[in-house]
Write an enzyme that holds these catalytic residues in place. Structure first.
Site, short mmCIF file in Angstrom:
data_model
loop_
_atom_site.label_atom_id
_atom_site.label_comp_id
_atom_site.label_asym_id
_atom_site.label_seq_id
_atom_site.Cartn_x
_atom_site.Cartn_y
_atom_site.Cartn_z
N SER A 149 0.86 -1.19 0.00
CA SER A 149 0.00 0.00 0.00
C SER A 149 0.89 1.23 0.00
CB SER A 149 -0.91 0.02 1.23
OG SER A 149 -1.55 1.27 1.39
N TYR A 192 -1.51 -0.96 10.32
CA TYR A 192 -1.58 -1.12 8.86
C TYR A 192 -0.31 -0.62 8.20
CZ TYR A 192 -3.56 -1.00 4.15
OH TYR A 192 -3.80 -1.20 2.81
#
Length: 265
Positions: free
Chosen positions: A148, A161
């Site tokens: 990401s 995350y």
């Protein structure tokens, strides 16, 4: 782009985790349109099987494996089952992952951190493991890790995350160096904001939000080209580079006001 040829007259095979929704399912649909055989993995195997049937894919074109990437034996077992049933994949894509906000002041959120790293990092490695030795012996294959843009710098409430996705980038780079001499390719995809059920819950602006089908097309092209690393969409690649260059005091002032990722519940 048509599917490349493979042995014994069979179409090439792609193994995709997290295929019941979002990026994983969009990639499954893109590979199906290109004529590939599909090995699709998800916890919600019944739901995924219904999707496969709705696409008109028979058992010769697609197989569904129920597995939980949070459990090494489960996801590695799905890989072993694929080898026995469909053979050695040409491409393995580790899409399965979670994104949950956390507050390190809350003790229960340490479990969120543990679970995120287990699924996003250990689960990714366990997805690749069943195929690595055979791919090295064959001298070909592509392993794809989905990271990401959140891997570039920390974001408020995204501690778990961001840490996990930075780990994906570093792990895949290490794996790429290990596999290069064996003829294998390792591709790291860094999505920006993609319109999926995962991002639908975000309570903040998402610049350059991209439809998941468009992401799948660009990811398919990047994987086919054997790109070592690709940020999608390209605008987020520029944003990521600029964020990386910002001095910490300025970055802190700009991003410290950003909305936090919601905690579980």
């Amino acid at each position: 782009m048509s599917a490349p040829s493979t042995t014994a007259g069979l179409a090439p095979l792609v193994f995709i985790t997290g295929a019941s929704s979002g990026i994983g399912q969009a990639l499954a649909e893109r590979y199906a349109r290109a004529g590939w055989r599909l090995a699709l993995v998800a916890r919600r195997a019944t739901e995924l099987q219904a999707w496969v049937e709705a696409q008109g894919l028979d058992c010769g074109r697609a197989a569904v494996y129920g597995a939980d990437v949070a459990q090494i034996a489960s996801i590695a077992g799905a890989g072993d089952a694929c080898l026995a049933r469909q053979g050695l994949p040409d491409v393995v894509i580790a899409c399965a992952g979670i994104s949950v906000g956390m507050d390190s002041a809350e003790r229960e959120d340490l479990e969120v951190l543990r679970e995120t790293l287990l699924i996003n990092n250990v689960g990714l490695a366990a997805t690749f493991q069943p195929f690595l030795r055979a791919m090295r012996q064959r001298g070909s294959g592509t392993l794809v890790g989905v990271a990401s843009v959140a891997a570039v710098r920390g974001l408020p409430g995204h501690g778990a995350y961001c840490a996990s996705k930075a780990g994906v980038v570093a792990y895949c780079e290490s794996l790429r160096l290990e596999c290069r001499r064996h003829g294998l390719k390792v591709v790291t995809l860094l999505p920006g904001y993609i319109a999926t059920p995962l991002t639908a819950r975000n309570p903040y602006s998402m610049p350059f939000l991209m439809p998941v089908e468009r992401f799948a097309e660009q990811a398919y092209q990047a994987i086919s080209a054997g790109s070592s690393r690709r940020v999608i969409p390209w605008q987020m690649a520029i944003v990521a580079k600029l964020l990386r260059l910002l001095p910490d005091p300025l970055y802190d002032r700009v991003m410290g006001r950003r909305g936090r990722k919601p905690r579980r519940g």
